[in-house]
Design a protein around this motif. Structure first.
Motif, PDB file in Angstrom:
ATOM      1  N   LEU A  57       0.894  -1.234   0.033  1.00 10.53           N
ATOM      2  CA  LEU A  57       0.140   0.091  -0.007  1.00 10.53           C
ATOM      3  C   LEU A  57       0.634   1.167   0.142  1.00 10.53           C
ATOM      4  CD1 LEU A  57      -3.092  -0.600   2.419  1.00 10.53           C
ATOM      5  CD2 LEU A  57      -3.090  -0.015  -0.010  1.00 10.53           C
ATOM      6  N   LEU A  58       2.177   1.123   0.700  1.00 14.56           N
ATOM      7  CA  LEU A  58       2.799   2.430   0.879  1.00 14.56           C
ATOM      8  C   LEU A  58       4.095   2.279   0.071  1.00 14.56           C
ATOM      9  CD1 LEU A  58       2.755   3.311   4.634  1.00 14.56           C
ATOM     10  CD2 LEU A  58       1.035   4.000   2.790  1.00 14.56           C
ATOM     11  N   LEU A  59       4.178   3.217  -0.962  1.00 15.85           N
ATOM     12  CA  LEU A  59       5.363   3.071  -1.985  1.00 15.85           C
ATOM     13  C   LEU A  59       5.805   4.637  -1.974  1.00 15.85           C
ATOM     14  CD1 LEU A  59       3.244   0.993  -4.663  1.00 15.85           C
ATOM     15  CD2 LEU A  59       5.113   0.249  -3.340  1.00 15.85           C
ATOM     16  N   PRO A  60       6.990   4.401  -2.579  1.00 16.01           N
ATOM     17  CA  PRO A  60       7.898   5.983  -2.445  1.00 16.01           C
ATOM     18  C   PRO A  60       7.217   7.025  -3.388  1.00 16.01           C
ATOM     19  CG  PRO A  60       9.404   3.861  -2.985  1.00 16.01           C
ATOM     20  CD  PRO A  60       8.107   3.499  -2.986  1.00 16.01           C
ATOM     21  N   ASP A  61       6.704   6.582  -4.485  1.00 14.56           N
ATOM     22  CA  ASP A  61       5.947   7.681  -5.522  1.00 14.56           C
ATOM     23  C   ASP A  61       4.444   7.601  -5.180  1.00 14.56           C
ATOM     24  OD1 ASP A  61       6.032   4.906  -6.536  1.00 14.56           O
ATOM     25  OD2 ASP A  61       6.437   5.855  -8.510  1.00 14.56           O
ATOM     26  N   THR A  63       0.756   5.253  -3.838  1.00 17.99           N
ATOM     27  CA  THR A  63       0.176   4.154  -2.966  1.00 17.99           C
ATOM     28  C   THR A  63      -0.111   3.136  -3.774  1.00 17.99           C
ATOM     29  OG1 THR A  63      -1.913   5.000  -3.124  1.00 17.99           O
ATOM     30  CG2 THR A  63      -0.821   6.126  -1.567  1.00 17.99           C
ATOM     31  N   GLY A  64      -0.380   1.775  -3.252  1.00 17.85           N
ATOM     32  CA  GLY A  64      -1.013   0.810  -3.768  1.00 17.85           C
ATOM     33  C   GLY A  64      -2.398   1.090  -4.382  1.00 17.85           C
ATOM     34  N   VAL A  65      -2.861   2.099  -3.969  1.00 21.86           N
ATOM     35  CA  VAL A  65      -4.362   2.494  -4.655  1.00 21.86           C
ATOM     36  C   VAL A  65      -3.957   2.999  -6.049  1.00 21.86           C
ATOM     37  CG1 VAL A  65      -6.340   4.148  -4.343  1.00 21.86           C
ATOM     38  CG2 VAL A  65      -5.487   2.913  -2.439  1.00 21.86           C
ATOM     39  N   ASP A  66      -2.975   3.801  -6.170  1.00 23.60           N
ATOM     40  CA  ASP A  66      -2.606   4.204  -7.574  1.00 23.60           C
ATOM     41  C   ASP A  66      -2.339   3.247  -8.417  1.00 23.60           C
ATOM     42  OD1 ASP A  66      -2.760   6.816  -6.663  1.00 23.60           O
ATOM     43  OD2 ASP A  66      -0.624   6.842  -5.759  1.00 23.60           O
ATOM     44  N   ILE A  79      -5.682  -8.784  -8.074  1.00 27.19           N
ATOM     45  CA  ILE A  79      -4.624  -7.867  -7.452  1.00 27.19           C
ATOM     46  C   ILE A  79      -4.841  -7.943  -5.849  1.00 27.19           C
ATOM     47  CG2 ILE A  79      -3.737  -5.579  -6.902  1.00 27.19           C
ATOM     48  CD1 ILE A  79      -5.171  -4.767  -9.447  1.00 27.19           C
ATOM     49  N   LEU A  80      -3.640  -8.406  -4.941  1.00 26.49           N
ATOM     50  CA  LEU A  80      -3.577  -8.492  -3.753  1.00 26.49           C
ATOM     51  C   LEU A  80      -2.802  -7.250  -3.068  1.00 26.49           C
ATOM     52  CD1 LEU A  80      -4.599 -11.466  -4.184  1.00 26.49           C
ATOM     53  CD2 LEU A  80      -3.184 -12.067  -2.379  1.00 26.49           C
ATOM     54  N   VAL A  81      -3.344  -6.871  -1.921  1.00 26.93           N
ATOM     55  CA  VAL A  81      -2.845  -5.514  -1.295  1.00 26.93           C
ATOM     56  C   VAL A  81      -1.946  -6.221  -0.034  1.00 26.93           C
ATOM     57  CG1 VAL A  81      -3.828  -3.767  -2.608  1.00 26.93           C
ATOM     58  CG2 VAL A  81      -4.628  -4.637  -0.333  1.00 26.93           C
ATOM     59  N   LEU A  82      -0.895  -5.664   0.146  1.00 23.51           N
ATOM     60  CA  LEU A  82      -0.194  -5.866   1.453  1.00 23.51           C
ATOM     61  C   LEU A  82      -0.299  -4.671   2.214  1.00 23.51           C
ATOM     62  CD1 LEU A  82       3.290  -7.694   0.165  1.00 23.51           C
ATOM     63  CD2 LEU A  82       0.788  -8.852   0.798  1.00 23.51           C
ATOM     64  N   ALA A  94      -8.136   0.790  -1.676  1.00 20.40           N
ATOM     65  CA  ALA A  94      -7.639  -0.079  -2.621  1.00 20.40           C
ATOM     66  C   ALA A  94      -8.784  -1.094  -3.031  1.00 20.40           C
ATOM     67  CB  ALA A  94      -6.420  -0.958  -1.957  1.00 20.40           C
ATOM     68  N   LEU A  95      -9.283  -1.760  -2.191  1.00 21.38           N
ATOM     69  CA  LEU A  95     -10.430  -2.638  -2.642  1.00 21.38           C
ATOM     70  C   LEU A  95     -11.641  -1.784  -3.510  1.00 21.38           C
ATOM     71  CD1 LEU A  95     -10.824  -4.415   1.116  1.00 21.38           C
ATOM     72  CD2 LEU A  95     -10.353  -5.527  -1.145  1.00 21.38           C
ATOM     73  N   GLU A  96     -11.800  -0.718  -3.191  1.00 22.12           N
ATOM     74  CA  GLU A  96     -12.779   0.347  -3.891  1.00 22.12           C
ATOM     75  C   GLU A  96     -12.178   0.575  -5.312  1.00 22.12           C
ATOM     76  OE1 GLU A  96     -15.953   0.577  -3.587  1.00 22.12           O
ATOM     77  OE2 GLU A  96     -15.875   0.033  -1.455  1.00 22.12           O
TER      78      GLU A  96
END
Length: 233
Positions: A57-61, A63-66, A79-82, A94-96
């Motif tokens: 979910l948290l990325l440098p540039d 989020t996993g939502v993006d 797609i699975l999110v951590l 993310a689910l939405e």
């Protein structure tokens, strides 16, 4: 002829997580494609067309939502999110945005692999069964009949709509909003209290209460607190 190996895009900026997931995937006969940020993930996905994605979910540039939104513009891949325990709002977002499920860090390797394989199976479904059986529960989608332990159970139209949504995607986490949208319509996507009431009524009809007939409690509908519900696979 040997079937081609499936490829999973792994998106995480923590090298140790990427290494661990790659080892896990190789052991399951899957190839891994690693990315460390949103832009790299979307570029690699467009180039290599993976079969699924595991996204932090948290990325440098971003989020996993993006990542979920970008992938869903052209792909229906699982797609699975951590996520960390305290990232509830991001999990829901993310689910939405199109994620199929999530696994909370720190995660067990068996859980992650099981959720991934379940998502891959759902992505290539067999023709819909006329009757879907989940443990003691039988749901005849065409006739709109429900049986528990062979005994017919009467459900209201709303309760059957909820059960149909859950059983079609058994094992998948369905958010409050997605269930409300499917059963009640877009105007009711914020009415979580109504959803909880109907889920409680549905549970009373299809689940065995504690100690009923000397049997242990039966839990078919599982609650993911603050997020949604899933039917036991």
């Amino acid at each position: 002829m040997t079937a081609p190996r499936r490829t999973v895009l792994v998106v995480d900026d923590e090298p140790q997580i990427v290494r661990a997931v790659k080892v896990l995937l190789r052991g399951a006969g899957l190839d891994a494609l690693a990315a460390h940020g949103v832009e790299e993930a979307l570029d690699l996905a467009a180039l290599h067309r993976p079969d699924a994605a595991i996204v932090d979910l948290l990325l440098p540039d971003g989020t996993g939502v993006d990542v979920c939104r970008g992938l869903r513009e052209w792909s229906g891949m699982p797609i699975l999110v951590l996520s960390a325990v305290d990232e509830e709002d991001e999990k829901v977002a993310a689910l939405e945005a199109g994620a199929d499920d999530y696994v909370t860090k720190p995660f067990g390797s068996r859980e992650l692999l099981a959720r991934l394989q379940a998502a891959l199976r759902r992505a290539s479904p067999e023709p819909e069964e006329p009757v879907i059986a989940v443990g003691p529960l039988e749901v005849d989608l065409a006739a709109q009949l429900v049986r528990v332990d062979g005994r017919e159970v009467h459900l209201t139209r709303t309760e059957f709509g909820l059960l149909r949504a859950l059983v079609r995607d058994r094992g998948k986490l369905l958010t409050h909003r997605s269930l409300l949208r499917e059963v009640w319509g877009q105007a009711y996507v914020e009415d979580v209290a109504t959803l909880r009431t109907h889920i409680a009524n549905l549970r009373r009809k299809i689940e065995a209460p504690d100690g009923a007939d000397g049997a242990p409690p039966r839990r078919l509908i599982r609650t993911e607190t603050g997020v949604g519900y899933r039917l036991a696979p």
